[in-house]
Motif scaffolding. Structure first.
Motif, PDB file in Angstrom:
ATOM      1  N   UNK A   1       0.835  -1.203   0.000  1.00 30.52           N
ATOM      2  CA  UNK A   1       0.000   0.000   0.000  1.00 30.52           C
ATOM      3  C   UNK A   1       0.870   1.254   0.000  1.00 30.52           C
ATOM      4  N   UNK A   2       1.865   1.276   0.855  1.00 29.56           N
ATOM      5  CA  UNK A   2       2.668   2.488   1.039  1.00 29.56           C
ATOM      6  C   UNK A   2       3.662   2.721  -0.098  1.00 29.56           C
ATOM      7  N   UNK A   3       4.307   1.669  -0.564  1.00 27.85           N
ATOM      8  CA  UNK A   3       5.205   1.784  -1.717  1.00 27.85           C
ATOM      9  C   UNK A   3       6.399   2.708  -1.521  1.00 27.85           C
ATOM     10  N   UNK A   4       6.870   2.841  -0.282  1.00 27.86           N
ATOM     11  CA  UNK A   4       8.033   3.688  -0.036  1.00 27.86           C
ATOM     12  C   UNK A   4       9.329   2.996  -0.422  1.00 27.86           C
ATOM     13  N   UNK A   5      10.431   3.606  -0.094  1.00 28.27           N
ATOM     14  CA  UNK A   5      11.744   3.071  -0.423  1.00 28.27           C
ATOM     15  C   UNK A   5      12.729   3.544   0.641  1.00 28.27           C
ATOM     16  N   UNK A   6      13.872   2.895   0.676  1.00 26.14           N
ATOM     17  CA  UNK A   6      14.922   3.299   1.610  1.00 26.14           C
ATOM     18  C   UNK A   6      15.352   4.714   1.225  1.00 26.14           C
ATOM     19  N   UNK A   7      15.311   5.617   2.182  1.00 31.08           N
ATOM     20  CA  UNK A   7      15.651   7.016   1.947  1.00 31.08           C
ATOM     21  C   UNK A   7      14.458   7.912   1.675  1.00 31.08           C
ATOM     22  N   UNK A   8      13.262   7.331   1.592  1.00 27.21           N
ATOM     23  CA  UNK A   8      12.068   8.119   1.270  1.00 27.21           C
ATOM     24  C   UNK A   8      11.734   9.099   2.391  1.00 27.21           C
ATOM     25  N   UNK A   9      11.355  10.292   1.980  1.00 28.10           N
ATOM     26  CA  UNK A   9      10.831  11.316   2.879  1.00 28.10           C
ATOM     27  C   UNK A   9       9.817  12.114   2.065  1.00 28.10           C
TER      28      UNK A   9
ATOM     29  N   UNK B   1       7.952   1.637   4.537  1.00 29.51           N
ATOM     30  CA  UNK B   1       6.555   1.507   4.940  1.00 29.51           C
ATOM     31  C   UNK B   1       5.935   2.855   5.266  1.00 29.51           C
ATOM     32  N   UNK B   2       6.614   3.925   4.858  1.00 30.32           N
ATOM     33  CA  UNK B   2       6.095   5.289   4.947  1.00 30.32           C
ATOM     34  C   UNK B   2       5.543   5.609   6.336  1.00 30.32           C
ATOM     35  N   UNK B   3       6.346   5.345   7.365  1.00 29.41           N
ATOM     36  CA  UNK B   3       5.960   5.661   8.737  1.00 29.41           C
ATOM     37  C   UNK B   3       5.885   7.179   8.855  1.00 29.41           C
ATOM     38  N   UNK B   4       4.753   7.675   9.322  1.00 31.35           N
ATOM     39  CA  UNK B   4       4.554   9.117   9.406  1.00 31.35           C
ATOM     40  C   UNK B   4       5.437   9.712  10.496  1.00 31.35           C
TER      41      UNK B   4
ATOM     42  N   UNK C   1      14.332   5.756  10.489  1.00 31.21           N
ATOM     43  CA  UNK C   1      13.099   5.465   9.751  1.00 31.21           C
ATOM     44  C   UNK C   1      13.300   5.634   8.253  1.00 31.21           C
ATOM     45  N   UNK C   2      14.097   6.619   7.871  1.00 33.93           N
ATOM     46  CA  UNK C   2      14.357   6.862   6.446  1.00 33.93           C
ATOM     47  C   UNK C   2      15.365   5.870   5.871  1.00 33.93           C
ATOM     48  N   UNK C   3      16.444   5.627   6.571  1.00 33.77           N
ATOM     49  CA  UNK C   3      17.598   4.948   5.986  1.00 33.77           C
ATOM     50  C   UNK C   3      17.763   3.475   6.366  1.00 33.77           C
TER      51      UNK C   3
ATOM     52  N   UNK D   1      12.613   0.659  10.062  1.00 36.14           N
ATOM     53  CA  UNK D   1      11.350   1.136   9.516  1.00 36.14           C
ATOM     54  C   UNK D   1      10.273   0.056   9.638  1.00 36.14           C
ATOM     55  N   UNK D   2      10.604  -1.168   9.267  1.00 36.30           N
ATOM     56  CA  UNK D   2       9.651  -2.274   9.348  1.00 36.30           C
ATOM     57  C   UNK D   2       9.280  -2.546  10.802  1.00 36.30           C
ATOM     58  N   UNK D   3      10.268  -2.528  11.701  1.00 42.93           N
ATOM     59  CA  UNK D   3       9.987  -2.744  13.127  1.00 42.93           C
ATOM     60  C   UNK D   3       9.054  -1.664  13.672  1.00 42.93           C
ATOM     61  N   UNK D   4       9.277  -0.421  13.253  1.00 38.95           N
ATOM     62  CA  UNK D   4       8.412   0.673  13.691  1.00 38.95           C
ATOM     63  C   UNK D   4       6.992   0.461  13.170  1.00 38.95           C
TER      64      UNK D   4
END
Length: 197
Positions: A76-84, A97-100, A122-124, A129-132
């Motif tokens: 659903x989120x479609x993020x990536x390592x380094x995404x902001x 996982x695009x954690x807000x 969370x970004x890198x 990120x997955x654990x969060x």
């Protein structure tokens, strides 16, 4: 007449062929660095996806329902390592996982680490990120005692946004795992009771 026209066509092709060859070679020479950049980017995305997959498997710790849930959120989120990714409310969605970023102070309090470090991880750091994301979902599940409500809470505190998000995650889950995504295994009961919304 036909032979003369065929001969003229053959001569014209001989004149044009070197021009086409030069243009084609020029295009290949110019495109090669772009293609290698694109190829490198594709390789990086593939490597990042493998890392995210390993992080999801590790975070789920053998609980198939939780692994599927994390994949549903990931798809659903479609993020990536380094995404902001900036949101209209001034927050940012971070990492795969695009954690807000709204969660950063709460995660800092839980971990005893600085908000600056939490945001960076969370970004890198795909596994952080997955654990969060896992923690956010499981916290929502503990609070609501409702699987689909917890999926919605992962996204928003607003009811109508939760419903829309939950429906979209369900589509991703079914696409990845099929219609019977939470079928009980043949041995024992399902660890979580899940009915579709």
């Amino acid at each position: 007449m036909i032979i003369k026209a065929a001969f003229q066509t053959m001569i014209a092709r001989r004149r044009i062929a070197p021009i086409i060859l030069r243009v084609t070679l020029s295009a290949v020479i110019v495109a090669s660095p772009l293609q290698s950049l694109e190829a490198r980017a594709a390789e990086q995305r593939t490597a990042d996806e493998r890392i995210v997959a390993a992080c999801i498997a590790r975070s789920a710790a053998g609980r198939v329902w939780l692994e599927k849930t994390l994949w549903g959120l990931r798809d659903q989120e479609g993020g990536w390592v380094g995404a902001e990714v900036a949101n209209s409310d001034g927050s940012h969605d971070l990492g795969p996982l695009q954690v807000n970023s709204w969660w950063v102070p709460r995660l800092a309090a839980v971990t005893g680490r600085s908000e600056r470090h939490i945001r960076h991880w969370l970004k890198q750091d795909a596994c952080f990120n997955v654990e969060a994301a896992r923690w956010i979902f499981l916290s929502g599940l503990a609070a609501t005692r409702d699987y689909w409500k917890a999926i919605g809470v992962y996204h928003s505190p607003t009811g109508w946004r939760q419903q829309r998000y939950t429906s979209s995650v369900l589509v991703h889950l079914r696409r990845r795992f099929g219609a019977s995504l939470f079928a009980r295994p043949s041995k024992g009961p399902s660890p979580v009771s899940v009915t579709t919304p």
